[in-house]
Design a protein around this motif. Structure first.
Motif, PDB file in Angstrom:
ATOM      1  N   PRO A 118      53.014  31.906  27.349  1.00  0.00           N
ATOM      2  CA  PRO A 118      53.647  33.750  27.106  1.00  0.00           C
ATOM      3  C   PRO A 118      52.896  34.232  26.099  1.00  0.00           C
ATOM      4  O   PRO A 118      52.313  34.721  26.218  1.00  0.00           O
ATOM      5  CB  PRO A 118      54.837  33.666  26.905  1.00  0.00           C
ATOM      6  N   PRO A 119      51.976  33.636  25.611  1.00  0.00           N
ATOM      7  CA  PRO A 119      51.185  33.974  24.062  1.00  0.00           C
ATOM      8  C   PRO A 119      49.917  34.804  24.621  1.00  0.00           C
ATOM      9  O   PRO A 119      49.675  35.789  24.559  1.00  0.00           O
ATOM     10  CB  PRO A 119      51.213  33.206  23.371  1.00  0.00           C
ATOM     11  N   LEU A 120      49.920  34.187  25.632  1.00  0.00           N
ATOM     12  CA  LEU A 120      47.495  34.631  26.123  1.00  0.00           C
ATOM     13  C   LEU A 120      48.445  35.435  26.722  1.00  0.00           C
ATOM     14  O   LEU A 120      47.861  36.245  27.375  1.00  0.00           O
ATOM     15  CB  LEU A 120      47.682  33.245  27.033  1.00  0.00           C
ATOM     16  N   LEU A 121      49.541  34.946  28.397  1.00  0.00           N
ATOM     17  CA  LEU A 121      49.678  36.350  28.626  1.00  0.00           C
ATOM     18  C   LEU A 121      49.773  37.506  28.290  1.00  0.00           C
ATOM     19  O   LEU A 121      49.275  38.670  29.168  1.00  0.00           O
ATOM     20  CB  LEU A 121      51.101  36.062  30.192  1.00  0.00           C
ATOM     21  N   SER A 122      50.440  37.851  27.499  1.00  0.00           N
ATOM     22  CA  SER A 122      50.782  38.905  26.435  1.00  0.00           C
ATOM     23  C   SER A 122      49.783  39.947  26.260  1.00  0.00           C
ATOM     24  O   SER A 122      49.626  41.095  26.201  1.00  0.00           O
ATOM     25  CB  SER A 122      51.571  39.185  26.024  1.00  0.00           C
ATOM     26  N   ARG A 123      48.744  38.777  26.470  1.00  0.00           N
ATOM     27  CA  ARG A 123      47.779  40.055  26.174  1.00  0.00           C
ATOM     28  C   ARG A 123      47.126  40.047  26.521  1.00  0.00           C
ATOM     29  O   ARG A 123      45.577  41.481  26.416  1.00  0.00           O
ATOM     30  CB  ARG A 123      46.424  38.577  25.351  1.00  0.00           C
ATOM     31  N   PHE A 124      47.261  40.271  27.826  1.00  0.00           N
ATOM     32  CA  PHE A 124      46.061  41.359  28.996  1.00  0.00           C
ATOM     33  C   PHE A 124      46.946  42.150  29.024  1.00  0.00           C
ATOM     34  O   PHE A 124      48.271  42.968  28.943  1.00  0.00           O
ATOM     35  CB  PHE A 124      46.596  40.484  30.524  1.00  0.00           C
ATOM     36  N   ASP A 125      46.126  43.462  28.932  1.00  0.00           N
ATOM     37  CA  ASP A 125      46.364  44.829  29.335  1.00  0.00           C
ATOM     38  C   ASP A 125      47.126  45.504  30.018  1.00  0.00           C
ATOM     39  O   ASP A 125      48.633  45.584  30.473  1.00  0.00           O
ATOM     40  CB  ASP A 125      45.542  45.749  29.186  1.00  0.00           C
ATOM     41  N   LEU A 126      46.657  44.684  31.631  1.00  0.00           N
ATOM     42  CA  LEU A 126      47.470  44.470  32.968  1.00  0.00           C
ATOM     43  C   LEU A 126      47.751  44.133  34.079  1.00  0.00           C
ATOM     44  O   LEU A 126      46.931  43.047  33.864  1.00  0.00           O
ATOM     45  CB  LEU A 126      46.963  46.022  33.636  1.00  0.00           C
ATOM     46  N   VAL A 127      49.014  43.126  33.984  1.00  0.00           N
ATOM     47  CA  VAL A 127      49.393  42.049  35.270  1.00  0.00           C
ATOM     48  C   VAL A 127      50.450  42.433  36.456  1.00  0.00           C
ATOM     49  O   VAL A 127      50.759  42.942  36.139  1.00  0.00           O
ATOM     50  CB  VAL A 127      50.272  41.172  34.306  1.00  0.00           C
ATOM     51  N   TYR A 128      49.259  42.350  37.846  1.00  0.00           N
ATOM     52  CA  TYR A 128      49.695  42.835  38.343  1.00  0.00           C
ATOM     53  C   TYR A 128      49.980  42.075  39.332  1.00  0.00           C
ATOM     54  O   TYR A 128      49.125  40.712  39.784  1.00  0.00           O
ATOM     55  CB  TYR A 128      49.378  44.086  39.591  1.00  0.00           C
ATOM     56  N   LEU A 129      51.249  41.745  39.778  1.00  0.00           N
ATOM     57  CA  LEU A 129      51.897  41.087  41.159  1.00  0.00           C
ATOM     58  C   LEU A 129      51.700  40.629  42.740  1.00  0.00           C
ATOM     59  O   LEU A 129      51.930  42.176  42.707  1.00  0.00           O
ATOM     60  CB  LEU A 129      53.231  40.520  41.498  1.00  0.00           C
ATOM     61  N   ILE A 130      51.080  40.329  43.075  1.00  0.00           N
ATOM     62  CA  ILE A 130      50.220  40.919  44.370  1.00  0.00           C
ATOM     63  C   ILE A 130      50.798  39.654  45.562  1.00  0.00           C
ATOM     64  O   ILE A 130      50.864  38.551  45.324  1.00  0.00           O
ATOM     65  CB  ILE A 130      48.533  39.770  44.632  1.00  0.00           C
ATOM     66  N   LEU A 131      52.138  40.280  46.211  1.00  0.00           N
ATOM     67  CA  LEU A 131      52.874  39.111  46.474  1.00  0.00           C
ATOM     68  C   LEU A 131      52.666  39.565  48.498  1.00  0.00           C
ATOM     69  O   LEU A 131      52.149  40.172  48.916  1.00  0.00           O
ATOM     70  CB  LEU A 131      54.341  39.203  46.247  1.00  0.00           C
ATOM     71  N   ASP A 132      52.931  38.701  48.842  1.00  0.00           N
ATOM     72  CA  ASP A 132      52.653  38.884  50.513  1.00  0.00           C
ATOM     73  C   ASP A 132      54.065  38.731  51.607  1.00  0.00           C
ATOM     74  O   ASP A 132      54.652  38.640  51.343  1.00  0.00           O
ATOM     75  CB  ASP A 132      51.922  37.294  51.361  1.00  0.00           C
TER      76      ASP A 132
END
Length: 339
Positions: A118-132
């Protein structure tokens, strides 16, 4: 990743084949002088550009640990073989990762679907889920795009829908980065403050005493960076209201995707930063209080199996032994319980 071709300085690497020294810097001996020299890694080479990392979730923990300083301070500290220095790594990191077992479970939070801390994931400005998802319009657009890639080259006729050549787009990005340093206007600053306060208010629940964190200062810093980047795209010398509104839209759309608790359907940034939602913490706290009551009623002496039986007799929801053991560990760490 095509962004490597468009960026003025771009480096592509794969998480599976990358090591910590390969991303930062490594020590080698010069062939001619026989002296130890420092060779740059992928993040240092992409200084001022973008570093694209594929299979981000396949990295080892030691490799991912070097990214914390890069994404927070934009530098890399080196202390190897008598060489102590700090290198610039002012790079944007564009990473892609696959869900665990190659299948995204919408009933679980994003931290349980992606093998990233989680600490690394929270450092991204934008996180997008590409779901099929099955959607006729989206499927048709994707199929047309893929088939158009195999068509013969069309004549160079400029139309309204003409796609810009990669070389022109790369020069445009480089010109914008080198010549545009937009300054925040008073109107844009006030809109940023208002948007941040509104995002924070989403965590206040008037129906209960629950207070969820729906935005942090990292989201505010992300909106500032995105607004400045949008102004650079327009070759503007100032960050205006239109830039802030687009940055807020991007942040809100990303948060809605990856920071929504699938159980409550509400935005909870604690889920991304700590891996535990506010609802889960409340359940854990209720279980801890119930465990302490049962222990005190039995003169502070009771076996774990007996404790599980009494908890399940008193509660409406069955408590598993694993949850009880985790609760006992937390109580010991807090100093509320002694074995």
């Amino acid at each position: 990743m095509d962004d490597v071709k468009k960026a003025p300085r771009g480096v592509y690497t794969s998480g599976k084949g990358s090591s910590a020294v390969g991303l930062t810097a490594y020590i080698t001996r010069d062939v001619d002088t026989k002296q130890l020299v420092l060779e740059s890694g992928a993040l240092v080479l992409s200084d001022g550009g973008v570093c694209c990392i594929d299979e981000f979730d396949k990295m080892s923990d030691s490799t991912r640990s070097v990214l914390h300083e890069v994404m927070e301070q934009q530098t890399i500290s080196i202390a190897k073989a008598g060489i102590i220095t700090t290198l610039n790594a002012r790079t944007s990191i564009l990473a892609s990762a696959n869900p665990i077992n190659s299948r995204y479970d919408p009933n679980l939070p994003v931290t349980s679907n992606i093998d990233l801390p989680p600490p690394l994931l929270s450092r991204f400005d934008l996180v997008y889920l590409i779901l099929d998802k099955v959607d006729e319009n989206i499927d048709r657009q994707l199929a047309r795009h893929l088939t158009d890639m195999y068509l013969e080259d069309a004549p160079d006729t400029v139309t309204e829908n003409t796609v810009l050549p990669v070389e022109f787009l790369s020069m445009y990005i480089q010109y914008a980065k080198e010549n545009c340093q937009p300054v925040m206007t008073e109107e844009a600053k006030n809109e940023l403050v208002r948007a941040y306060v509104d995002m924070r208010k989403l965590g206040d629940d008037s129906r209960s005493s629950e207070r969820r964190i729906t935005a942090t200062t990292r989201q505010l810093e992300s909106m500032i960076r995105l607004a400045e980047a949008h102004a650079k795209m327009r070759l503007s010398e100032t960050v205006n209201l239109i830039d802030v509104k687009e940055a807020v839209r991007l942040i809100k759309s990303a948060i809605k995707d990856y920071a929504t608790d699938p159980i409550t359907g509400r935005i909870d940034m604690d889920m991304v930063q700590t891996g535990t939602t506010s609802a889960q913490r409340r359940i854990q706290e209720d279980l801890s209080n119930e465990v302490m009551k049962v222990i005190e009623e039995n003169d502070n002496t009771i076996r774990v199996n007996e404790l599980a039986i009494k908890l399940n007799e008193r509660g409406t929801v069955r408590v598993e032994n694993h949850d009880i053991n985790e609760c006992l560990k937390r109580l010991q760490q807090e100093g509320r319980l002694f074995t």
